[in-house]
Structures are given as structure tokens and as C-alpha cells.
Design a protein around this motif. Sequence first.
Motif, PDB file in Angstrom:
ATOM      1  N   CYS A 283       0.873  -1.062   0.057  1.00  0.00           N
ATOM      2  CA  CYS A 283      -0.064   0.008   0.117  1.00  0.00           C
ATOM      3  C   CYS A 283       0.784   1.313   0.031  1.00  0.00           C
ATOM      4  CB  CYS A 283      -0.781   0.213   1.157  1.00  0.00           C
ATOM      5  SG  CYS A 283      -2.300  -1.215   1.169  1.00  0.00           S
ATOM      6  N   GLU A 284       0.504   2.216  -0.958  1.00  0.00           N
ATOM      7  CA  GLU A 284       1.304   3.168  -1.061  1.00  0.00           C
ATOM      8  C   GLU A 284       0.367   4.539  -0.763  1.00  0.00           C
ATOM      9  OE1 GLU A 284       2.868   3.611  -4.911  1.00  0.00           O
ATOM     10  OE2 GLU A 284       3.901   1.442  -4.773  1.00  0.00           O
ATOM     11  N   ILE A 285       0.985   5.364  -0.169  1.00  0.00           N
ATOM     12  CA  ILE A 285       0.183   6.912   0.161  1.00  0.00           C
ATOM     13  C   ILE A 285       1.097   7.865  -0.394  1.00  0.00           C
ATOM     14  CG2 ILE A 285       1.384   7.013   2.159  1.00  0.00           C
ATOM     15  CD1 ILE A 285      -1.398   8.166   3.265  1.00  0.00           C
ATOM     16  N   SER A 286       0.252   8.836  -1.411  1.00  0.00           N
ATOM     17  CA  SER A 286       0.961   9.814  -2.370  1.00  0.00           C
ATOM     18  C   SER A 286       1.457  10.786  -1.273  1.00  0.00           C
ATOM     19  CB  SER A 286      -0.217  10.228  -3.318  1.00  0.00           C
ATOM     20  OG  SER A 286      -0.344   9.190  -4.267  1.00  0.00           O
ATOM     21  N   SER A 287       0.757  11.090  -0.279  1.00  0.00           N
ATOM     22  CA  SER A 287       1.159  12.145   0.687  1.00  0.00           C
ATOM     23  C   SER A 287       2.219  11.901   1.530  1.00  0.00           C
ATOM     24  CB  SER A 287       0.049  12.514   1.499  1.00  0.00           C
ATOM     25  OG  SER A 287      -0.649  11.649   2.026  1.00  0.00           O
ATOM     26  N   SER A 288       2.675  10.683   1.525  1.00  0.00           N
ATOM     27  CA  SER A 288       3.812  10.071   2.475  1.00  0.00           C
ATOM     28  C   SER A 288       3.269   9.484   3.885  1.00  0.00           C
ATOM     29  CB  SER A 288       5.163  10.835   2.254  1.00  0.00           C
ATOM     30  OG  SER A 288       5.677  11.078   0.867  1.00  0.00           O
TER      31      SER A 288
ATOM     32  N   PHE B  12      16.077   5.454  -2.899  1.00  0.00           N
ATOM     33  CA  PHE B  12      14.967   6.106  -3.717  1.00  0.00           C
ATOM     34  C   PHE B  12      13.893   6.668  -2.730  1.00  0.00           C
ATOM     35  CE2 PHE B  12      16.555   1.804  -5.311  1.00  0.00           C
ATOM     36  CZ  PHE B  12      16.932   2.482  -6.538  1.00  0.00           C
ATOM     37  N   ASP B  13      12.466   6.524  -2.910  1.00  0.00           N
ATOM     38  CA  ASP B  13      11.631   7.104  -2.139  1.00  0.00           C
ATOM     39  C   ASP B  13      11.365   6.266  -0.906  1.00  0.00           C
ATOM     40  OD1 ASP B  13      10.886   8.953  -3.870  1.00  0.00           O
ATOM     41  OD2 ASP B  13       9.581   7.763  -4.966  1.00  0.00           O
ATOM     42  N   TRP B  14      11.551   6.711   0.141  1.00  0.00           N
ATOM     43  CA  TRP B  14      11.260   6.226   1.573  1.00  0.00           C
ATOM     44  C   TRP B  14      10.218   6.836   2.056  1.00  0.00           C
ATOM     45  CZ3 TRP B  14      13.122   2.577   4.409  1.00  0.00           C
ATOM     46  CH2 TRP B  14      12.799   2.622   6.095  1.00  0.00           C
ATOM     47  N   GLY B  15       9.425   5.771   2.823  1.00  0.00           N
ATOM     48  CA  GLY B  15       8.419   6.320   3.535  1.00  0.00           C
ATOM     49  C   GLY B  15       6.969   6.476   2.795  1.00  0.00           C
ATOM     50  N   ARG B  16       6.975   5.818   1.572  1.00  0.00           N
ATOM     51  CA  ARG B  16       5.780   6.414   0.741  1.00  0.00           C
ATOM     52  C   ARG B  16       4.826   5.333   0.867  1.00  0.00           C
ATOM     53  NH1 ARG B  16       6.024  10.476  -3.423  1.00  0.00           N
ATOM     54  NH2 ARG B  16       4.150   9.760  -3.808  1.00  0.00           N
ATOM     55  N   GLY B  17       5.122   4.064   1.967  1.00  0.00           N
ATOM     56  CA  GLY B  17       3.849   3.381   2.182  1.00  0.00           C
ATOM     57  C   GLY B  17       4.275   2.018   2.935  1.00  0.00           C
ATOM     58  N   LEU B  18       3.576   0.994   2.938  1.00  0.00           N
ATOM     59  CA  LEU B  18       3.906  -0.142   3.624  1.00  0.00           C
ATOM     60  C   LEU B  18       3.704  -1.415   2.710  1.00  0.00           C
ATOM     61  CD1 LEU B  18       2.270   0.992   6.743  1.00  0.00           C
ATOM     62  CD2 LEU B  18       4.616   0.750   6.549  1.00  0.00           C
ATOM     63  N   LEU B  19       4.460  -2.466   3.092  1.00  0.00           N
ATOM     64  CA  LEU B  19       4.440  -3.870   2.471  1.00  0.00           C
ATOM     65  C   LEU B  19       3.976  -4.642   3.615  1.00  0.00           C
ATOM     66  CD1 LEU B  19       4.851  -5.570   0.224  1.00  0.00           C
ATOM     67  CD2 LEU B  19       6.979  -6.142   0.991  1.00  0.00           C
ATOM     68  N   LEU B  20       2.767  -5.087   3.632  1.00  0.00           N
ATOM     69  CA  LEU B  20       2.467  -6.221   4.765  1.00  0.00           C
ATOM     70  C   LEU B  20       2.618  -7.652   4.294  1.00  0.00           C
ATOM     71  CD1 LEU B  20       1.219  -6.421   7.351  1.00  0.00           C
ATOM     72  CD2 LEU B  20      -1.241  -6.284   6.267  1.00  0.00           C
ATOM     73  N   PRO B  21       3.584  -8.304   4.876  1.00  0.00           N
ATOM     74  CA  PRO B  21       3.741  -9.817   4.505  1.00  0.00           C
ATOM     75  C   PRO B  21       2.497 -10.698   5.039  1.00  0.00           C
ATOM     76  CG  PRO B  21       5.459  -8.883   5.399  1.00  0.00           C
ATOM     77  CD  PRO B  21       4.778  -7.923   5.711  1.00  0.00           C
TER      78      PRO B  21
END
Length: 149
Positions: free
Chosen positions: A53-58, A73-82
Motif C-alpha cells: 500500500c502506497e500513500i501519495s502524501s507519504s 529511492f523514495d522512503w516512507g511512501r507506504g508499507l508492505l504487509l507480509p
Amino acid sequence: MYKPINKLVILVVTSAMVTLLPQVSIAAPKGFQSPSGNIFCELIPGETNSLRCEISSSLKPTPPQPYPGYCPFDWGRGLLLPADARPEILCISDTVADKNKTVLAYGQTWNNGGFKCVSQKTGLTCTNRNGIGFFLSREKWRVFGLSQP
């Protein structure tokens, strides 16, 4: 005499192609976007599925990187949930954002690949089968369901 045979062959090929397309289109959507268009999520299939899940507003506040230069690269733009572990902060150079993704309306739930996401006006909440998950909104984010050390 050759023209009718050519038309027959084309019809057979076209008919076979039409049969394949509905099978693809009736599959459950593997991703969605929030009604605001700020959050995009996609199921990442694999040996164990993950939800990205990515969030455009970070992420706010932006989490610190584990060490300087950790993410080029882009840090903190969302999360990866295993499927069975804690969420990881994304360090990405690509995106799953796509304005053509299905909108998960406020009050609606998306279930796919062992994940559940609930869309609300206050933000998006996603969990895996173990109850581990996260909450994302423009103002804040948090991870939950983890046992404390």
C-alpha cells in the motif's frame, strides 16, 4: 473458394480469444485505490502473498531510515504487509499507483489473498490473517497487532 476458408479460420481464432477474455475479467481485483486517490494497494502474489500500500502524501511523520543512505529511492511512501509478519516501510523506485484501479468506497471492505482492508473517511486499515496490520491516513500512520518485546 479460399476466402470462405480464411473467414472460417478467423472466426475460430476470434471465438477462442473471446472465450479467454471473460476468464481474466471476472477475477477478483488484486488492487484498489482510496476514494480520495491518495492511497493505492495491490496484492503481490508469491509463495507467501504480501500487500503493498502506497500513500501519495507519504507516511506522516516520516519514519527514520535504519541508517544514513539506507534507501536511495523514495522512503516512507507506504508499507508492505507480509502474509504472516510485521509491515515493512517501503523504499521504492516504482509504484502500484494507477488511477484505473477500483475505488474501495468508504465503509467498504476488500478481502483478497489473506488480507482484509477497510476503507473509512478517517483512513485505511489493513490486516493479514494474524491480525497484524496498519492504519494509513494523510495525517498519521501506525502499525498494530504486534506482540511487545
